[in-house]
Scaffold this active site. Structure first.
Site, PDB file in Angstrom:
ATOM      1  N   SER A 411      -0.030  -0.448   9.817  1.00  9.75           N
ATOM      2  CA  SER A 411      -0.602   0.847   9.425  1.00  9.75           C
ATOM      3  C   SER A 411      -0.282   1.910  10.481  1.00  9.75           C
ATOM      4  O   SER A 411      -0.119   1.581  11.661  1.00  9.75           O
ATOM      5  CB  SER A 411      -2.118   0.674   9.291  1.00  9.75           C
ATOM      6  OG  SER A 411      -2.661   1.669   8.477  1.00  9.75           O
ATOM      7  N   CYS A 414      -1.920   6.280  15.845  1.00  9.61           N
ATOM      8  CA  CYS A 414      -1.618   7.152  16.976  1.00  9.61           C
ATOM      9  C   CYS A 414      -1.748   6.375  18.277  1.00  9.61           C
ATOM     10  O   CYS A 414      -2.750   5.672  18.460  1.00  9.61           O
ATOM     11  CB  CYS A 414      -2.661   8.262  17.038  1.00  9.61           C
ATOM     12  SG  CYS A 414      -2.063   9.800  16.413  1.00  9.61           S
ATOM     13  N   GLN A 489       5.475   8.899   9.270  1.00 10.98           N
ATOM     14  CA  GLN A 489       4.311   9.608   8.731  1.00 10.98           C
ATOM     15  C   GLN A 489       4.261  11.005   9.344  1.00 10.98           C
ATOM     16  O   GLN A 489       4.168  11.148  10.560  1.00 10.98           O
ATOM     17  CB  GLN A 489       2.998   8.868   9.056  1.00 10.98           C
ATOM     18  CG  GLN A 489       1.798   9.539   8.384  1.00 10.98           C
ATOM     19  CD  GLN A 489       0.449   8.976   8.829  1.00 10.98           C
ATOM     20  OE1 GLN A 489       0.127   9.011  10.019  1.00 10.98           O
ATOM     21  NE2 GLN A 489      -0.333   8.476   7.887  1.00 10.98           N
ATOM     22  N   TYR A 570      -7.418  16.015   8.199  1.00  9.64           N
ATOM     23  CA  TYR A 570      -6.402  16.862   8.837  1.00  9.64           C
ATOM     24  C   TYR A 570      -6.029  18.008   7.887  1.00  9.64           C
ATOM     25  O   TYR A 570      -6.665  18.167   6.831  1.00  9.64           O
ATOM     26  CB  TYR A 570      -5.193  16.009   9.262  1.00  9.64           C
ATOM     27  CG  TYR A 570      -5.596  14.979  10.298  1.00  9.64           C
ATOM     28  CD1 TYR A 570      -6.127  15.395  11.521  1.00  9.64           C
ATOM     29  CD2 TYR A 570      -5.510  13.616  10.050  1.00  9.64           C
ATOM     30  CE1 TYR A 570      -6.553  14.460  12.473  1.00  9.64           C
ATOM     31  CE2 TYR A 570      -5.934  12.680  10.990  1.00  9.64           C
ATOM     32  CZ  TYR A 570      -6.458  13.117  12.197  1.00  9.64           C
ATOM     33  OH  TYR A 570      -6.893  12.207  13.131  1.00  9.64           O
ATOM     34  N   ARG A 618      -0.725   9.649   1.970  1.00 13.94           N
ATOM     35  CA  ARG A 618      -1.975   8.994   2.378  1.00 13.94           C
ATOM     36  C   ARG A 618      -3.137   9.905   1.997  1.00 13.94           C
ATOM     37  O   ARG A 618      -3.130  11.094   2.285  1.00 13.94           O
ATOM     38  CB  ARG A 618      -1.985   8.735   3.891  1.00 13.94           C
ATOM     39  CG  ARG A 618      -3.231   7.974   4.321  1.00 13.94           C
ATOM     40  CD  ARG A 618      -3.129   7.377   5.714  1.00 13.94           C
ATOM     41  NE  ARG A 618      -3.250   5.932   5.610  1.00 13.94           N
ATOM     42  CZ  ARG A 618      -3.759   5.138   6.552  1.00 13.94           C
ATOM     43  NH1 ARG A 618      -4.157   5.636   7.705  1.00 13.94           N
ATOM     44  NH2 ARG A 618      -3.844   3.841   6.379  1.00 13.94           N
ATOM     45  N   ARG A 712      -5.689  -2.302  13.270  1.00 10.47           N
ATOM     46  CA  ARG A 712      -6.178  -2.930  14.507  1.00 10.47           C
ATOM     47  C   ARG A 712      -5.694  -4.362  14.697  1.00 10.47           C
ATOM     48  O   ARG A 712      -5.341  -4.731  15.834  1.00 10.47           O
ATOM     49  CB  ARG A 712      -7.696  -2.818  14.559  1.00 10.47           C
ATOM     50  CG  ARG A 712      -8.146  -1.380  14.810  1.00 10.47           C
ATOM     51  CD  ARG A 712      -9.609  -1.180  14.507  1.00 10.47           C
ATOM     52  NE  ARG A 712      -9.886  -1.381  13.093  1.00 10.47           N
ATOM     53  CZ  ARG A 712     -11.099  -1.417  12.563  1.00 10.47           C
ATOM     54  NH1 ARG A 712     -12.146  -1.284  13.351  1.00 10.47           N
ATOM     55  NH2 ARG A 712     -11.272  -1.581  11.270  1.00 10.47           N
TER      56      ARG A 712
HETATM   57  C1  LIG Z   1      -5.903   3.655  17.355  1.00  7.50           C
HETATM   58  C2  LIG Z   1      -5.768   4.097  15.933  1.00  7.50           C
HETATM   59  C3  LIG Z   1      -4.981   5.184  15.630  1.00  7.50           C
HETATM   60  C4  LIG Z   1      -4.812   5.605  14.308  1.00  7.50           C
HETATM   61  N1  LIG Z   1      -3.966   6.623  14.010  1.00  7.50           N
HETATM   62  C5  LIG Z   1      -3.665   6.925  12.724  1.00  7.50           C
HETATM   63  C6  LIG Z   1      -2.630   7.818  12.382  1.00  7.50           C
HETATM   64  O1  LIG Z   1      -1.950   8.329  13.231  1.00  7.50           O
HETATM   65  N2  LIG Z   1      -2.413   8.092  11.081  1.00  7.50           N
HETATM   66  C7  LIG Z   1      -3.157   7.520  10.105  1.00  7.50           C
HETATM   67  O2  LIG Z   1      -2.934   7.809   8.924  1.00  7.50           O
HETATM   68  N3  LIG Z   1      -4.120   6.629  10.397  1.00  7.50           N
HETATM   69  C8  LIG Z   1      -4.378   6.305  11.667  1.00  7.50           C
HETATM   70  N4  LIG Z   1      -5.309   5.333  11.959  1.00  7.50           N
HETATM   71  C9  LIG Z   1      -5.981   4.629  10.856  1.00  7.50           C
HETATM   72  C10 LIG Z   1      -5.251   3.305  10.541  1.00  7.50           C
HETATM   73  O3  LIG Z   1      -3.981   3.538   9.976  1.00  7.50           O
HETATM   74  C11 LIG Z   1      -6.063   2.447   9.569  1.00  7.50           C
HETATM   75  O4  LIG Z   1      -6.181   3.119   8.347  1.00  7.50           O
HETATM   76  C12 LIG Z   1      -7.430   2.112  10.118  1.00  7.50           C
HETATM   77  O5  LIG Z   1      -7.349   1.663  11.447  1.00  7.50           O
HETATM   78  C13 LIG Z   1      -8.115   1.037   9.265  1.00  7.50           C
HETATM   79  O6  LIG Z   1      -7.354  -0.134   9.247  1.00  7.50           O
HETATM   80  P1  LIG Z   1      -7.706  -1.429  10.170  1.00  7.50           P
HETATM   81  O7  LIG Z   1      -9.114  -1.814   9.827  1.00  7.50           O
HETATM   82  O8  LIG Z   1      -6.701  -2.450   9.752  1.00  7.50           O
HETATM   83  O9  LIG Z   1      -7.567  -1.020  11.592  1.00  7.50           O
HETATM   84  C14 LIG Z   1      -5.501   4.930  13.284  1.00  7.50           C
HETATM   85  C15 LIG Z   1      -6.317   3.842  13.615  1.00  7.50           C
HETATM   86  C16 LIG Z   1      -6.436   3.407  14.919  1.00  7.50           C
HETATM   87  C17 LIG Z   1      -7.280   2.188  15.213  1.00  7.50           C
END
Ligand SMILES: Cc1cc2nc3c(=O)[nH]c(=O)nc-3n(C[C@H](O)[C@H](O)[C@H](O)COP(=O)(O)O)c2cc1C
Ligand SMILES: Cc1cc2nc3c(=O)[nH]c(=O)nc-3n(C[C@H](O)[C@H](O)[C@H](O)COP(=O)(O)OP(=O)(O)OC[C@H]3O[C@@H](n4cnc5c(N)ncnc54)[C@H](O)[C@@H]3O)c2cc1C
Length: 783
Positions: A411, A414, A489, A570, A618, A712
């Protein structure tokens, strides 16, 4: 001690029994408005685990209950002329009447006073009681009398249902999904004693109307059900007993205790009948109350202890029931599914049962599910093995001309580690190692289209040559060393811009070195955040041009796919949500207006991006806030982007407003992906607290998403997909030649690990009562 119990249902009677055992000297009276054997309804069900509890707390009633029970192990799903049976479910059914008579008899034996035909209107008559148990059921008079204190929330669900019975014998918990000229009907049926089964019929409100059920009396509506399900009933009648059609009320109460009064059972909280937990919850409440009374020094302390200790368990069951009822309310989404995939969806709807878990107890069923999935993939032109198919996670997917080797995705995340938007060595290692780890597709973090488009000073960008060169180095590495595809993205932070790095304070405004931020409307994120400037047409044109220029640079870098970030509050999300868009021009107001600018950007990107390469968007499919975006809006948003040429909707949620109330849990966003995919009929990627390859397969096999992204889990485990491939023996997963010895080892060990794990699971699983009964009644082999 004096205890008054209002209501002689399972909660009232069982609490009387347990409390009397604990306090033999206590004066305990149950007041029930009906006569002793005046029981409405047919059967109730309990799981083996609940019966274990009954055995522990009151062996005599447990023994009598189990003597009366019908046991079964299988769940059978009838759909479009097919039946799928899955074993290992361990449930028992009992007549509600028999259950109540057993509990009454046991209560009397212990010295409880039972007062029937005693309709309690005012609890003031119990002024001298130490404890007043309110177990007066779903329409609780006393919960409603103190509504301001208990604050019940009653969510009247849309589907209509009626509780009926039949003499049709059944050897499994049976779900029948029946197409009719009026629409779909569902029967939830199970046997509860010899020659008697419960039949709960359910349908959506439109089908109910079209079938004319509103105008029929009890007998006529039973006849209508007998006509619809006649092919299955084999001449057995449908029986009624106050079998009126109703809407299910999902009840949650904020408080369960008032002074010395305590709510138990349906009076405090309900759980939808599709998970068969109402009576279980009522009786386990009685257990929890008795435990609390045992341990606490005073009644007041015990009630506090009961409420605090019991709430989480009740809410967990209610959550599972909610998820299940929503599945049944939206069954039309799956009506065109292959029957085996449909049956898999029924089995896994409430999250407790998964792909791996079913593989253990119904391997043939899961093999059939895998085959159906592989056939769908083959129909898309892939030469995959249909006879011995790989697990869904390892089936390929094509979007335009991009082919993904598997369905696992990194996923977008950042890393807050860029300098002036330039990704550095950290990014090369980060993306490179995840590509080597085997995921089919890797997303870049939100890459910003201009300096002022950044969320934080550490965000990556793609507006100058230096950034382009650095991204090209990463893309080349991924392409040269792995089979993964990489998606760029692109986003603009909008009102969440000029904020601190994640580890310094997520979304908090920068104290120095910030920049001016823009948004759909001048509404700050936190009350003390920077107030954004409302965008005028010139700003819209400038930012659109920035998006297009970044996409052109993305193409020059060699990215395989492009995602437009319209989620998480955003810039583009702030146009879509009514909570952040207060514009009165053509870019605000209705959803159509609010989508206008994001769609304009999407269309400009779609023209600039090579037509053979796919694009995704997204979205936040709910704002988790009153007045915000809902799942139904998400379907309309997805349709609008699909018409504009989107190939995949990346379904995330929330982060729109700082005071949203998300409901977290395992796979918590998957229902939104399911809704978007199966209502808007567009490919989706789901994400959000998905942590195991078992969950990935469960989601894919049930048709709830086309791709599954993990954020994560990939931060700590770049090799997530390689490990999963070893577990599912998916030999074809790509492995760089440098790492082959590691792959060989993990594949070899996995065979043994899996065998050991399965043996352990099977050994650790106690025999179900159905199995024990079958063994006990097995005829001896003739010598
Ligand atoms: C450290 C971090 C940075 C993230 N940065 C972005 C990002 O840049 N763009 C985005 O669409 N989602 C971002 N997310 C959201 C993740 O893509 C994801 O949707 C979210 O962590 C839930 O999934 P997970 O439970 O598998 O972590 C970020 C999540 C984390 C943990
Ligand atoms: C269609 C349907 C199907 C269901 N299927 C199942 C199933 O398969 N398995 C399962 O476990 N559960 C099932 N349930 C749920 C189950 O029936 C209830 O959840 C359970 O009975 C709750 O127990 P209770 O003691 O809290 O309430 P109830 O059983 O409703 O008992 C409350 C009692 O209080 C009495 N009362 C009310 N007001 C007063 C008053 N003022 N004075 C005196 N007495 C009063 C009522 O007459 C009643 O006897 C189903 C429910 C429905 C509607």
């Amino acid at each position: 001690m004096k205890i008054a119990i209002i209501g002689g249902g399972p909660a009232g009677l069982y609490s009387a029994i347990l409390l009397k055992k604990q306090h033999p000297e206590a004066e305990i009276t149950v007041y029930e408005r009906n006569r002793a054997d005046d029981t409405f309804g047919f059967g109730v069900v309990f799981s083996d685990a609940t019966l274990d509890n009954f055995e522990k707390y009151d062996p005599p009633s447990y023994r009598r209950i189990t003597q009366e029970f019908a046991y079964w192990d299988d769940i059978a799903v009838y759909f479009r002329g097919t039946v799928h049976r899955v074993g290992g479910n361990g449930f028992c059914g009992c007549s509600r009447r028999a259950l109540l008579l057993i509990l009454q008899e046991r209560a009397r034996e212990l010295g409880v006073t039972l007062n029937f035909e005693a309709d309690i209107e005012d609890e003031a008559r119990f002024a001298d009681a130490d404890l007043v148990v309110i177990a007066d059921g779903i329409n609780s008079r006393f919960r409603d009398k103190y509504i301001a204190h208990f604050e019940p929330e009653v969510d009247l669900r849309s589907n209509m249902f009626a509780w009926m019975g039949s003499t049709r014998p059944l050897d499994a918990f049976t779900f029948i999904f029946q197409e009719t000229e009026w629409g779909p009907f569902i029967a939830h049926a199970y046997q509860y004693e010899a020659g008697r089964s419960t039949w709960i019929f359910e349908t959506d409100p439109d089908t109910f109307k079209r079938a004319g059920l509103a105008g029929l009396n009890e007998k006529q509506s039973a006849e209508r059900m007998a006509e619809i399900f006649g092919w299955f009933l084999q001449g057995h009648p449908i029986l009624t007993n106050r079998s009126m059609w109703r809407n299910f009320p999902m009840i949650r109460s904020k408080r369960w205790v008032k002074d010395n009064m305590v709510l138990l059972g349906d009076a405090k909280a309900t759980a939808h009948f599709s998970i068969g937990s109402g009576t279980k919850l009522a009786m386990e409440d009685a257990i929890a109350l008795a435990d609390a009374m045992q341990q606490a020094p005073t009644v007041a302390a015990a009630l506090e202890h009961y409420e605090q200790g019991r709430r989480e368990e009740v809410e967990k069951t209610q959550h599972a029931a909610d998820v299940s009822l929503v599945w049944f309310e939206h069954v039309d989404r799956f009506w065109n599914f292959d029957p085996v995939q449909f049956a898999f969806g029924v089995m896994t709807r409430a999250k407790a049962i998964t792909y791996d878990n079913l593989t253990l107890r119904a391997p043939d069923f899961v093999r059939e599910v895998d085959r159906a999935f592989a056939k769908q993939v083959r129909a898309k032109g892939f030469d995959v093995d249909v006879e011995k198919p790989l697990a869904p996670m390892f089936q390929p997917l094509r979007l335009r001309e991009m082919t993904l080797a598997n369905r696992a995705v990194v996923s977008p995340m950042c890393m807050y580690s860029a300098r002036e938007g330039v990704p550095g060595d950290f990014h090369l290692v980060h993306y490179g190692s995840r590509a080597l780890g085997g995921a089919g597709l890797i997303f870049t973090e939100m890459t910003c289209v201009g300096r002022d488009a950044r969320i934080t000073p550490g965000c990556t960008g793609l507006w100058n040559d230096e950034q382009e060169a650095s991204w090209r180095r990463i893309v080349d590495f991924v392409h040269d060393n792995s089979a993964a595809k990489i998606c760029l993205q692109l986003g603009h932070a909008g009102r969440k811009g000029a904020t601190k790095l994640m580890w310094d304070g997520m979304d908090r405004p920068l104290e120095q070195g910030g920049w001016d931020v823009v948004s759909a409307s001048p509404v700050p994120y936190f009350p003390d955040s920077q107030v954004p400037r409302e965008m005028d047409r010139a700003a819209m044109d400038r930012i659109k041009a920035e998006f297009v220029a970044a996409a052109e640079r993305g193409e020059a870098c060699g990215f395989d796919m492009l995602e437009l970030h319209c989620a998480h509050g955003y810039l583009l999300a702030s146009f879509i949500s009514p909570l952040t868009n207060q514009r009165t021009d053509a870019y605000g107001g209705s959803l159509e207006g609010r989508l206008r600018y994001p769609l304009e950007i999407f269309e400009a990107l779609r023209s600039a991006w090579p037509s053979h390469k796919p694009m995704s968007v997204r979205i936040s499919a709910t704002d988790w806030a009153d007045g915000g975006i809902t799942g139904d809006d998400a379907v309309r948003i997805a349709r609008a982007f699909a018409e504009a040429g989107v190939d995949l909707v990346d379904v995330s949620t929330g982060q729109t407003v700082h005071d949203s109330q998300p409901v977290y849990g395992r796979m918590f966003q998957t229902p939104f992906s399911d809704q978007v995919r199966n209502e808007a009929r567009v490919a989706t990627m789901c994400v959000g607290n998905i942590t195991t390859s078992d969950q990935v397969n469960t989601i894919l096999a049930a048709g709830r998403a086309d791709l599954v992204a993990l954020g994560r889990p990939h931060l700590v485990d770049p090799g997530f997909t390689m490990k999963a491939a070893a577990w599912y023996a998916a030999e074809g997963v790509f492995c760089p030649p440098q790492y082959l010895p590691g792959k060989e080892q993990i594949f070899r060990n996995s065979v043994r690990d899996r065998q050991e794990f399965e043996e352990l699971k099977i050994k650790a699983k106690p025999k179900t009562r159905a199995e024990l009964k079958a063994e006990a009644t097995k005829p001896l082999a003739a010598e």
